[in-house]
Design an enzyme around this catalytic site. Structure first.
Site, PDB file in Angstrom:
ATOM      1  CB  SER A 170      32.755  42.407  46.957  1.00  8.30           C
ATOM      2  OG  SER A 170      31.700  41.282  47.267  1.00  8.30           O
ATOM      3  CE1 TYR A 200      37.098  41.550  47.171  1.00  6.40           C
ATOM      4  CE2 TYR A 200      35.046  40.296  47.636  1.00  6.40           C
ATOM      5  CZ  TYR A 200      35.530  41.650  46.708  1.00  6.40           C
ATOM      6  OH  TYR A 200      34.643  41.926  45.867  1.00  6.40           O
TER       7      TYR A 200
HETATM    8  N1  LIG Z   1      33.213  38.880  40.134  1.00  2.61           N
HETATM    9  C1  LIG Z   1      32.327  38.802  40.743  1.00  2.61           C
HETATM   10  O1  LIG Z   1      31.946  37.389  40.562  1.00  2.61           O
HETATM   11  C2  LIG Z   1      32.567  39.679  41.964  1.00  2.61           C
HETATM   12  C3  LIG Z   1      31.570  39.788  42.962  1.00  2.61           C
HETATM   13  C4  LIG Z   1      31.758  40.997  43.689  1.00  2.61           C
HETATM   14  C5  LIG Z   1      32.755  42.344  43.340  1.00  2.61           C
HETATM   15  N2  LIG Z   1      33.912  41.849  42.221  1.00  2.61           N
HETATM   16  C6  LIG Z   1      35.081  42.909  41.936  1.00  2.61           C
HETATM   17  O2  LIG Z   1      34.294  43.808  40.650  1.00  2.61           O
HETATM   18  C7  LIG Z   1      35.337  44.253  40.005  1.00  2.61           C
HETATM   19  C8  LIG Z   1      36.042  43.104  38.903  1.00  2.61           C
HETATM   20  O3  LIG Z   1      36.398  41.941  39.190  1.00  2.61           O
HETATM   21  P1  LIG Z   1      36.817  40.694  38.006  1.00  2.61           P
HETATM   22  O4  LIG Z   1      36.114  39.818  38.895  1.00  2.61           O
HETATM   23  O5  LIG Z   1      35.526  41.584  36.551  1.00  2.61           O
HETATM   24  O6  LIG Z   1      37.629  40.523  38.922  1.00  2.61           O
HETATM   25  P2  LIG Z   1      38.874  40.325  37.509  1.00  2.61           P
HETATM   26  O7  LIG Z   1      40.119  39.826  37.703  1.00  2.61           O
HETATM   27  O8  LIG Z   1      38.505  39.309  35.932  1.00  2.61           O
HETATM   28  O9  LIG Z   1      39.843  41.942  36.740  1.00  2.61           O
HETATM   29  C9  LIG Z   1      40.129  42.648  37.466  1.00  2.61           C
HETATM   30  C10 LIG Z   1      41.082  43.391  36.262  1.00  2.61           C
HETATM   31  O10 LIG Z   1      41.483  44.544  36.937  1.00  2.61           O
HETATM   32  C11 LIG Z   1      42.798  44.933  36.744  1.00  2.61           C
HETATM   33  N3  LIG Z   1      43.901  45.345  37.570  1.00  2.61           N
HETATM   34  C12 LIG Z   1      44.061  44.389  38.825  1.00  2.61           C
HETATM   35  N4  LIG Z   1      44.274  45.654  39.917  1.00  2.61           N
HETATM   36  C13 LIG Z   1      44.755  47.081  38.652  1.00  2.61           C
HETATM   37  C14 LIG Z   1      45.522  47.677  39.274  1.00  2.61           C
HETATM   38  N5  LIG Z   1      45.909  48.037  40.245  1.00  2.61           N
HETATM   39  N6  LIG Z   1      45.058  49.033  38.481  1.00  2.61           N
HETATM   40  C15 LIG Z   1      44.874  48.628  37.065  1.00  2.61           C
HETATM   41  N7  LIG Z   1      44.021  47.668  37.507  1.00  2.61           N
HETATM   42  C16 LIG Z   1      44.175  46.878  38.183  1.00  2.61           C
HETATM   43  C17 LIG Z   1      43.489  43.408  36.183  1.00  2.61           C
HETATM   44  O11 LIG Z   1      44.581  43.297  35.088  1.00  2.61           O
HETATM   45  C18 LIG Z   1      42.001  43.285  35.772  1.00  2.61           C
HETATM   46  O12 LIG Z   1      41.717  42.941  34.469  1.00  2.61           O
HETATM   47  C19 LIG Z   1      36.055  44.293  41.321  1.00  2.61           C
HETATM   48  O13 LIG Z   1      36.708  45.162  42.097  1.00  2.61           O
HETATM   49  C20 LIG Z   1      35.729  42.524  42.077  1.00  2.61           C
HETATM   50  O14 LIG Z   1      36.430  42.937  43.374  1.00  2.61           O
HETATM   51  C21 LIG Z   1      34.169  40.703  41.033  1.00  2.61           C
END
Ligand SMILES: NC(=O)c1ccc[n+]([C@@H]2O[C@H](COP(=O)([O-])OP(=O)(O)OC[C@H]3O[C@@H](n4cnc5c(N)ncnc54)[C@H](O)[C@@H]3O)[C@@H](O)[C@H]2O)c1
Length: 247
Positions: free
Chosen positions: A142, A152
């Protein structure tokens, strides 16, 4: 007709039941890959896999070593090996923005999933990649890793360090290790949660004044995992419309 970029490749995406992980899984499948759709939420993984041709769902807790070993074994059994691992699963709820008051158990779970989970998935995929002559590991970081935005962001900065460390160790096996550091990606859920002032502040800091979309990350992930990036490893690439500015 040109051959699809990931035809014949076996790709694991963690956290693929929802959000960005699901977008990655769909994109690699559309480029010809067989995708292991892995998530701690097995019903979400099943639902996503039903919609993605040639994919297989698997339940995994990336923080649990046995569970990770079994996820990799499933991918190898089903698709013959592993070519690409997308370490996307992550915890990112607002509660992890606190540093001084976050309970220790929450700090530990955050690191278990966001950092050690990625390390475990990489460690257990290594042999399955060696058997294919190499591979690519992509860690979902991120841009907050550079902004000191709480627990985070500390976990994501550690993940960037893991990316470089693994790149050093796995290079001898023909495995490249990379990261993507997205800015805010405006899913409907994110837009709903965020106040207008925060949205305007983010857009005001970006050089490209539109919200990031899942497609922006998908395009970069496909590029980094393809042979077009065969001389690139160890780096975390920021994809945030120019929010972070550094030379
Ligand atoms: N959405 C954003 O703006 C954004 C920005 C920067 C980084 N990220 C990163 O992108 C990734 C996905 O984000 P998102 O927004 O799609 O989140 P989200 O919560 O929609 O999806 C995350 C998924 O990971 C799964 N998960 C959680 N813990 C787990 C575990 N221990 N083992 C296996 N699966 C697990 C959840 O069930 C979920 O399906 C994350 O690593 C997040 O930190 C997101």
């Amino acid at each position: 007709m040109t051959e699809k970029r990931f035809a014949g490749k076996s790709v694991i995406v963690t956290g693929a039941g929802n959000g960005l992980g699901r977008a990655y899984a769909e994109a690699f499948a559309a480029e010809g890959a067989s995708v292991t759709v892995a998530d701690i939420d097995l019903s979400a993984a099943r639902e996503a896999a039903r919609a993605i041709e040639g994919s297989a769902p698997v339940g995994v807790d990336v923080a649990d070593e046995e569970s990770v070993a079994s996820m990799v074994a499933t991918a190898v059994g089903r698709f013959g090996g592993v070519d690409v691992l997308i370490n996307n699963a992550g915890l990112h709820m607002g509660q992890y923005n606190l540093t001084s008051t976050l309970p220790l158990a929450d700090w530990r779970r955050l690191f278990d999933v966001n950092v050690f989970g990625a390390a475990l998935c990489a460690r257990h995929s290594r042999d399955a990649m060696v058997s294919r002559g190499g591979g690519v590991i992509l860690n979902q970081s991120s841009n907050s890793s550079y902004l000191g935005g709480g627990a985070y962001s500390v976990s994501k900065l550690a993940l960037n360090g893991l990316t470089l460390s693994l790149a050093r160790e796995f290079a001898q096996d023909g495995i490249r290790v990379l990261g993507i550091a997205p800015g805010m990606i405006a899913s409907e859920a994110v837009l709903e949660r965020l106040e207008d002032t925060s949205k305007q502040r983010i857009l005001g800091e970006q050089l490209i004044r539109r919200f990031g979309r899942a497609e922006d990350l998908v395009g970069m992930a496909l590029l980094l995992c393809s042979d077009d990036a065969s001389f690139v490893t160890g780096q975390t690439v920021t994809v945030d419309g120019g929010f972070i500015k550094r030379v």
